[in-house]
Design an enzyme around this catalytic site. Structure first.
Site, PDB file in Angstrom:
ATOM      1  N   CYS A   2       0.830  -1.196   0.000  1.00 15.85           N
ATOM      2  CA  CYS A   2       0.000   0.000   0.000  1.00 15.85           C
ATOM      3  C   CYS A   2       0.862   1.243   0.000  1.00 15.85           C
ATOM      4  CB  CYS A   2      -0.893   0.007   1.241  1.00 15.85           C
ATOM      5  SG  CYS A   2      -1.871  -1.485   1.457  1.00 15.85           S
ATOM      6  N   ASP A 100      -3.073  -9.312   8.113  1.00 18.95           N
ATOM      7  CA  ASP A 100      -1.867  -9.115   8.901  1.00 18.95           C
ATOM      8  C   ASP A 100      -1.858  -7.734   9.564  1.00 18.95           C
ATOM      9  OD1 ASP A 100      -1.630  -7.927   6.415  1.00 18.95           O
ATOM     10  OD2 ASP A 100       0.442  -8.538   6.069  1.00 18.95           O
TER      11      ASP A 100
END
Length: 646
Positions: A2, A100
């Protein structure tokens, strides 16, 4: 994978300029085209661009704990997140996603700032804990994922995955740091923790920054380092077997994804070892991608094809023309700082090719540093043996004189090119290694810079970066020391920077099993003669992979991922390099000696000297000035500034 960004008010709970936060987030759209989200509350703004890889359905960010007192934006992958999730569930934490990211949130609740000790992966994240009134930044051990930040004079902290997100805020000064310029012309990149701008910093690898609201700006704190003990008494045969097992574990951990996954395959030892291991642990054929060059001098595609055929991969090759030089301004904008590794061009192209087939690609990056693969390592060890044979009192004056009087002979057979060797013999080990990796060495930088710029440096020399790291290395083994230096400088500032920006420009996640920190910790226990034996680099890796890879792949001369700069600057880019290096943008800085710039261009284009690397470094600096520094600055309206700073 990201792009993250945000604002933190260290002094109180002033309102967030949502428009500025939106600009910061939008500037990193390429890092996460799947989704974009903002979160604001008094004194805090978090932005996130998402490239969905794991838990596509429920892994949106910013992500919160159950009572919304902890918020996080996270870039990267935690490869052991499933084991950590089980451990945290046993401690009573309830998970609402399978991501995660939520593991990091609960790890923070359970272990505080020591949560990073438990994370195995590549990561950079910003986390806010409202109960503790604490903002926390963290970066992975090897610096695979980037983290930029800046503390403004009014108490605001800006952070982001790329420097462009800080620039998009509108209040970051674009004053250039002369020390960063010195580092760039020595190394080809600006070394951590510095950035090209005085006001901004990179969070160093394996560091965290914890800032409690109302307290002064803290210093980053280290939480890990590699220690070269070299005390493992394992036999070469057993080390090969253990290495194969460890490679399998590192690769297997990196195959977790809910999207198409593949690998880069250059035809070199490192990427071939990764692909061979992937083929063993995968249940289906591996997707592999290679770049071929139409210039045979730079083309490794035949060796990549050998590996692809052996493991019956779904192999995709794209031929790049040797005159593929139309990316200069694109790269300058992409990297936000001056960056001079010309292999960024083929790296950009292979990421572009891979993204057509997959969303995640495994690479062989880190293999040269961890296994001892660079030719310069072998040359350095030869010099070290010579240095150790003579007392320093004899060696320095003798070889210092020879280095000064011996002519530089780029045109001569290699055996007669002794000037660099003489110069190296007169130096300490760290000085010699810094000299060997410098693009413009000390005398060249002295000739390049104007008196005005030298005054701004106040005696600063980029070698101090290496001296500082060497003081923390904890080893005097000649190979281990320079491996440590490369892990702290070249691997982070050059290799990881190149791959992160090139891959994320195409919304591609790259994973690096050879930079698994547990693998690196184990390799650091092995004697150096298992890495370089005689004139054979990567001895252990090659021996371990002999049953799995063709001999021609393992034992051919190293080629590298390079482009024909010397020919470009005497041919199709002849006028462009002249316009850039001798043009008005560099001249108006007042930092460079015009006569020396003229010498570099004329000597190279006449064929007298090969100055392709210094000229590329200058071209990329000029492109950075035009495309980044000279880009229109974003400024907030006065009314918004008053609202934020009141």
């Amino acid at each position: 994978m990201c792009g993250i960004t945000g604002l933190f008010d260290s002094r109180g709970q002033r309102p967030i300029d949502r428009a500025a936060l939106q600009r910061m987030n939008d500037s990193q759209f390429h890092r996460g085209p799947d989704e974009g989200s903002l979160h604001t509350e008094p004194g805090l703004g978090l932005g996130h661009r998402r490239l969905s890889i794991i838990d596509i359905a429920t892994g949106q960010q910013p992500l919160f704990n159950a009572d919304r007192t902890v918020a996080i934006v996270f870039n990267g992958e935690i490869y052991n997140y499933q084991a950590l999730m089980s451990e945290l569930q046993a401690l009573g934490y309830v998970f609402h996603t399978k991501s995660d990211t939520e593991v990091i949130v609960h790890a923070w609740e359970a272990w505080g700032e020591r949560c990073v000790d438990r994370l195995r992966g590549m990561f950079a994240f910003g986390l806010w804990d409202s109960k503790r009134q604490t903002f926390f930044l963290a970066r992975d051990r090897l610096g695979v994922k980037p983290m930029f930040y800046a503390a403004l004079a009014d108490g605001w902290l800006l952070f982001g995955s790329e420097l462009k997100s800080l620039l998009a805020h509108g209040e970051l000064d674009r004053d250039i740091d002369p020390f960063a310029v010195e580092e760039y012309f020595a190394l080809g990149y600006v070394a951590e923790p510095r950035t090209i701008f005085k006001q901004a910093r990179k969070l160093p690898p394996a560091h965290t920054l914890l800032w409690r609201r109302g307290e002064p700006m803290p210093q980053p704190r280290p939480y890990w380092d590699v220690r070269f003990t070299l005390d493992n008494g394992i036999t070469a045969e057993d080390a090969c077997a253990e290495l194969r097992d460890r490679l399998q574990e590192a690769v297997r951990l990196r195959l977790i994804a809910e999207v198409p996954l593949g690998a880069f395959l250059s035809g070199g030892v490192d990427s071939s070892a990764v692909v061979a291991t992937m083929a063993e642990v995968s249940g289906e054929p591996v997707n592999t991608c290679s770049i071929a060059f139409d210039d045979p001098q730079f083309n490794e595609s035949a060796f990549a094809q050998l590996v692809a055929d052996r493991y019956q991969t779904r192999h995709h090759v794209e031929t790049v023309k040797s005159d593929d030089f139309d990316l200069i301004d694109t790269l300058a904008r992409l990297y936000d700082e001056p960056y001079a590794d010309s292999s960024a061009i083929p790296t950009y192209r292979v990421c572009q090719l891979a993204r057509q087939r997959v969303t995640v690609a495994l690479s062989g990056d880190g293999g040269d540093e961890t296994f001892g693969g660079y030719r310069r390592y072998r040359l350095h060890l030869m010099e070290e043996r010579m240095r150790s044979a003579l007392p320093e009192g004899v060696r320095k004056p003798l070889f210092g004189l020879l280095g000064k009087v011996y002519p530089k002979a780029d045109w001569a057979p290699r055996v007669l090119r002794a000037k660099t060797t003489f110069e190296g013999m007169a130096r300490t080990s760290v000085e010699a290694y810094f000299h060997s990796v410098s693009i413009l060495r000390g005398p060249m930088r002295d000739a390049l810079f104007s008196p005005r710029f030298k005054a701004a440096l106040s005696g600063y020399d980029a070698r101090q970066v290496f001296d500082a790291h060497a003081a923390r290395a904890g080893t005097d083994d000649p190979l281990a020391l320079i491996q440590y230096l490369d892990m702290k400088t070249y691997l982070v500032g050059d290799i990881n920077t190149k791959v992160d920006r090139a891959s994320m420009a195409h919304s591609l996640e790259v994973r690096e099993p050879l930079m698994d920190h547990e693998l690196i910790e184990w390799l650091a226990t092995l004697p150096s003669d298992l890495k370089i034996r005689g004139q054979e680099g990567k001895f252990l890796l090659k021996k371990a992979m002999e049953p799995k890879l063709p001999h021609d792949v393992l034992y051919r001369p190293k080629m590298g991922f390079s482009v024909p700069l010397a020919r470009w600057f005497r041919g199709p880019l002849k006028q462009r390099v002249r316009d850039a290096v001798l043009g008005p943008r560099l001249a108006e800085t007042g930092w460079f000696d015009r006569k020396y710039l003229q010498h570099l261009v004329d000597a190279h284009q006449s064929g007298v000297r090969d100055y392709s690397a210094p000229l590329w470094t200058l071209m990329m600096f000029e492109a950075f000035l035009r495309t980044v520094v000279d880009a229109p600055a974003v400024r907030r309206p006065a009314s918004q500034q008053e609202a934020v700073t009141a």
